[in-house]
Motif scaffolding. Structure first.
Motif, mmCIF file in Angstrom:
data_model
loop_
_atom_site.group_PDB
_atom_site.id
_atom_site.type_symbol
_atom_site.label_atom_id
_atom_site.label_comp_id
_atom_site.label_asym_id
_atom_site.label_seq_id
_atom_site.Cartn_x
_atom_site.Cartn_y
_atom_site.Cartn_z
ATOM 1 N N TRP A 182 -7.677 61.726 18.529
ATOM 2 C CA TRP A 182 -8.239 60.607 17.559
ATOM 3 C C TRP A 182 -6.593 59.888 17.838
ATOM 4 O O TRP A 182 -5.570 60.274 17.363
ATOM 5 C CB TRP A 182 -8.527 60.955 16.290
ATOM 6 N N SER A 183 -6.569 58.655 18.295
ATOM 7 C CA SER A 183 -5.349 58.065 18.173
ATOM 8 C C SER A 183 -5.116 56.521 17.634
ATOM 9 O O SER A 183 -4.516 55.653 17.871
ATOM 10 C CB SER A 183 -4.710 57.510 20.204
ATOM 11 N N GLU A 184 -5.887 56.046 16.465
ATOM 12 C CA GLU A 184 -6.442 55.222 15.604
ATOM 13 C C GLU A 184 -5.399 54.998 14.900
ATOM 14 O O GLU A 184 -5.282 55.695 14.236
ATOM 15 C CB GLU A 184 -7.928 54.707 15.340
ATOM 16 N N PRO A 185 -4.941 53.804 14.404
ATOM 17 C CA PRO A 185 -3.674 53.960 13.801
ATOM 18 C C PRO A 185 -4.310 54.779 11.880
ATOM 19 O O PRO A 185 -3.752 55.330 11.149
ATOM 20 C CB PRO A 185 -3.962 52.373 13.319
ATOM 21 N N ASP A 186 -5.926 54.513 11.319
ATOM 22 C CA ASP A 186 -6.634 54.250 10.263
ATOM 23 C C ASP A 186 -7.250 56.185 10.611
ATOM 24 O O ASP A 186 -7.976 56.599 12.071
ATOM 25 C CB ASP A 186 -7.382 54.157 9.939
ATOM 26 N N PRO A 187 -7.134 57.216 9.697
ATOM 27 C CA PRO A 187 -7.797 58.607 10.868
ATOM 28 C C PRO A 187 -8.876 58.050 9.917
ATOM 29 O O PRO A 187 -10.001 57.714 9.967
ATOM 30 C CB PRO A 187 -7.080 59.228 9.422
ATOM 31 N N PRO A 188 -10.221 59.203 10.749
ATOM 32 C CA PRO A 188 -11.508 59.234 10.589
ATOM 33 C C PRO A 188 -12.154 59.014 9.642
ATOM 34 O O PRO A 188 -11.094 59.817 8.156
ATOM 35 C CB PRO A 188 -12.089 60.026 11.522
ATOM 36 N N SER A 189 -13.107 58.710 9.276
ATOM 37 C CA SER A 189 -13.364 58.288 8.008
ATOM 38 C C SER A 189 -14.376 59.409 7.061
ATOM 39 O O SER A 189 -14.674 60.006 7.909
ATOM 40 C CB SER A 189 -14.502 57.086 7.759
ATOM 41 N N ASP A 190 -14.202 59.522 5.760
ATOM 42 C CA ASP A 190 -14.734 60.551 5.283
ATOM 43 C C ASP A 190 -17.159 60.353 6.141
ATOM 44 O O ASP A 190 -17.619 61.831 6.263
ATOM 45 C CB ASP A 190 -15.074 60.256 4.112
ATOM 46 N N SER A 191 -17.149 59.001 5.710
ATOM 47 C CA SER A 191 -18.571 59.245 6.391
ATOM 48 C C SER A 191 -18.577 59.967 8.283
ATOM 49 O O SER A 191 -19.765 60.265 8.481
ATOM 50 C CB SER A 191 -19.063 57.593 5.481
ATOM 51 N N ASP A 198 -8.020 66.070 16.130
ATOM 52 C CA ASP A 198 -6.895 65.609 16.693
ATOM 53 C C ASP A 198 -6.475 64.635 16.731
ATOM 54 O O ASP A 198 -5.995 63.691 17.299
ATOM 55 C CB ASP A 198 -6.148 66.283 17.913
ATOM 56 N N ILE A 199 -5.171 64.533 15.328
ATOM 57 C CA ILE A 199 -5.163 63.289 14.642
ATOM 58 C C ILE A 199 -3.373 63.025 15.614
ATOM 59 O O ILE A 199 -2.661 63.921 15.840
ATOM 60 C CB ILE A 199 -5.347 63.466 13.484
ATOM 61 N N ASN A 200 -3.185 61.841 16.058
ATOM 62 C CA ASN A 200 -1.914 61.714 16.894
ATOM 63 C C ASN A 200 -1.544 60.389 16.227
ATOM 64 O O ASN A 200 -2.808 59.053 15.730
ATOM 65 C CB ASN A 200 -2.450 61.197 17.866
ATOM 66 N N LYS A 201 0.228 60.207 15.776
ATOM 67 C CA LYS A 201 0.273 59.713 14.942
ATOM 68 C C LYS A 201 0.450 58.078 15.802
ATOM 69 O O LYS A 201 0.586 57.056 15.184
ATOM 70 C CB LYS A 201 1.745 59.834 14.170
ATOM 71 N N GLU A 202 0.503 58.177 17.585
ATOM 72 C CA GLU A 202 0.949 57.205 18.061
ATOM 73 C C GLU A 202 -0.432 57.022 18.531
ATOM 74 O O GLU A 202 -0.877 57.796 18.914
ATOM 75 C CB GLU A 202 2.155 57.687 19.113
ATOM 76 N N ASP A 203 -0.307 55.489 19.357
ATOM 77 C CA ASP A 203 -1.664 55.352 20.183
ATOM 78 C C ASP A 203 -0.567 55.347 21.780
ATOM 79 O O ASP A 203 -0.615 54.736 22.038
ATOM 80 C CB ASP A 203 -1.346 54.056 19.886
ATOM 81 N N SER A 204 -0.942 56.349 22.401
ATOM 82 C CA SER A 204 -0.889 56.330 23.335
ATOM 83 C C SER A 204 -2.073 57.677 24.335
ATOM 84 O O SER A 204 -2.700 58.877 23.892
ATOM 85 C CB SER A 204 0.469 57.462 23.550
ATOM 86 N N LEU A 205 -2.170 56.579 25.785
ATOM 87 C CA LEU A 205 -3.201 58.123 26.562
ATOM 88 C C LEU A 205 -3.059 59.361 26.477
ATOM 89 O O LEU A 205 -3.494 59.843 27.528
ATOM 90 C CB LEU A 205 -3.399 57.191 28.151
ATOM 91 N N ASN A 206 -1.442 59.542 26.449
ATOM 92 C CA ASN A 206 -0.886 60.585 26.623
ATOM 93 C C ASN A 206 -1.591 61.784 26.002
ATOM 94 O O ASN A 206 -1.380 63.662 26.106
ATOM 95 C CB ASN A 206 1.052 60.849 26.629
#
Length: 330
Positions: free
Chosen positions: A104-113, A137-145
């Protein structure tokens, strides 16, 4: 014609000819008939034992509780929640799956729903004898790495790297898994690609070969990580050892992380990957590969990586693994 007979039938035919022609007695005929019966019995028992896959793996040893007996899915996703739901629902039912890690590399975390829905799907789809674990697996940076970041608590040796818009039947996935078990240091995947020497620019320059060049020549040197098995140790190697300049290039250009992983594995093993035949169902319609000048950008990546590695590590191959049990024509 005799040359077209199966091996066991040819052997029977020769034994009968030799025995009857040279001995001719009733006893010798009985002896030959006994040999024929033993041969037929041995062949039928071998066939009844079940199919075997690459390099002697018969599937008779129960490895399902060991790290090498199961695999984990690492799924890359980006704001395609309908596709993510379909993919998770499908793969959760695969018998040898241990866990699914959503990159997960999106700026917002996955929603509860979304979390609730996927957890519900996992409970419904997982086999009764095992509950598959689902992890974001939450990532702060948006990167394909991010799709190759080391996962500290990964329980299995095998990683099946997959995009959220591609679905394979569980039987195809687990055939590829058995192929990987026979060669766990290499990459095993469904989407082959090739690098070619660019004759117009010299022997030290290369160009990217897409699907059609692989289809036409039967030659490949990469299997793309959008659908491939590899050992979890390469996640650590990518995280700790991949040159920072390559990672920065991938983040900036939003492309070629799969080529970088192919370089990494080939550089470590000096061996080619293994292409596995499988049915691919693409449930998405857009992606990086649909953008203009995709081939040119990939060619640029290859030459950039060759400069960084100091050599061309990719090794061409033309072997294709096919599940003979499901293919009447080889």
């Amino acid at each position: 014609m005799m040359g077209s007979l199966p091996i066991s039938r040819r052997l029977v035919f020769k034994l009968r000819q030799v025995g009857i022609g040279t001995l001719g007695s009733a006893k010798s005929k009985l002896l030959i008939l006994g040999c024929v019966a033993l041969i037929i019995l041995a062949v039928s028992n071998r066939n009844r034992d079940g199919s075997s896959s690459l390099i002697g793996w018969t599937g008779e040893v129960d490895l399902s509780s060991s790290p090498r007996g199961r695999y984990s899915i690492v799924m890359n996703t980006w704001k395609r929640y309908d596709l993510l739901k379909k993919s998770i629902s499908h793969y959760a039912s695969c018998p040898l799956l241990d866990s699914i890690h959503i990159v997960w590399s999106e700026p917002d975390p996955p929603s509860d729903s979304l979390k609730r829905y996927l957890s519900h799907v996992m409970r419904l789809s997982s086999r009764k004898d095992q509950q598959v674990e689902l992890v974001f697996d939450i990532n702060k940076e948006d990167s394909l790495n991010n799709r190759f970041k080391e996962i500290k608590d990964l329980k299995t040796d095998a990683v099946f790297s997959i995009d959220d818009d591609i679905i394979f039947p569980c039987s195809s996935v687990e055939f590829a898994f058995t192929v990987w078990q026979s060669a766990p240091d290499t990459m095993v995947g469904y989407v082959p690609r090739m690098h070619w020497v660019d004759q117009k620019k010299g022997n030290d320059k290369y160009r990217y070969g897409g699907w059609w060049s692989t289809w036409w020549t039967g030659t490949y040197s990469m299997v793309l990580s959008k659908a491939a098995f590899f050992h979890k140790k390469y996640l650590k190697l990518y995280t700790d050892e991949m040159p920072a300049s390559i990672k920065e290039y991938i983040t900036k250009n939003r492309n070629c992380e799969d080529i970088a992983m192919s370089f990494l594995v080939a550089n470590a093993t000096s061996s080619p990957p293994i292409w596995v035949k499988g049915k691919i169902y693409e449930i998405g319609s857009t992606g990086i590969s649909s953008l203009g000048s995709h081939g040119e950008r990939r060619t640029e990546c290859i030459n950039k990586f060759v400069d960084e590695f100091g050599r061309m590590p990719l090794v061409p191959a033309n072997m294709k693994a096919i599940d003979s049990c499901n293919s009447w024509f080889w």
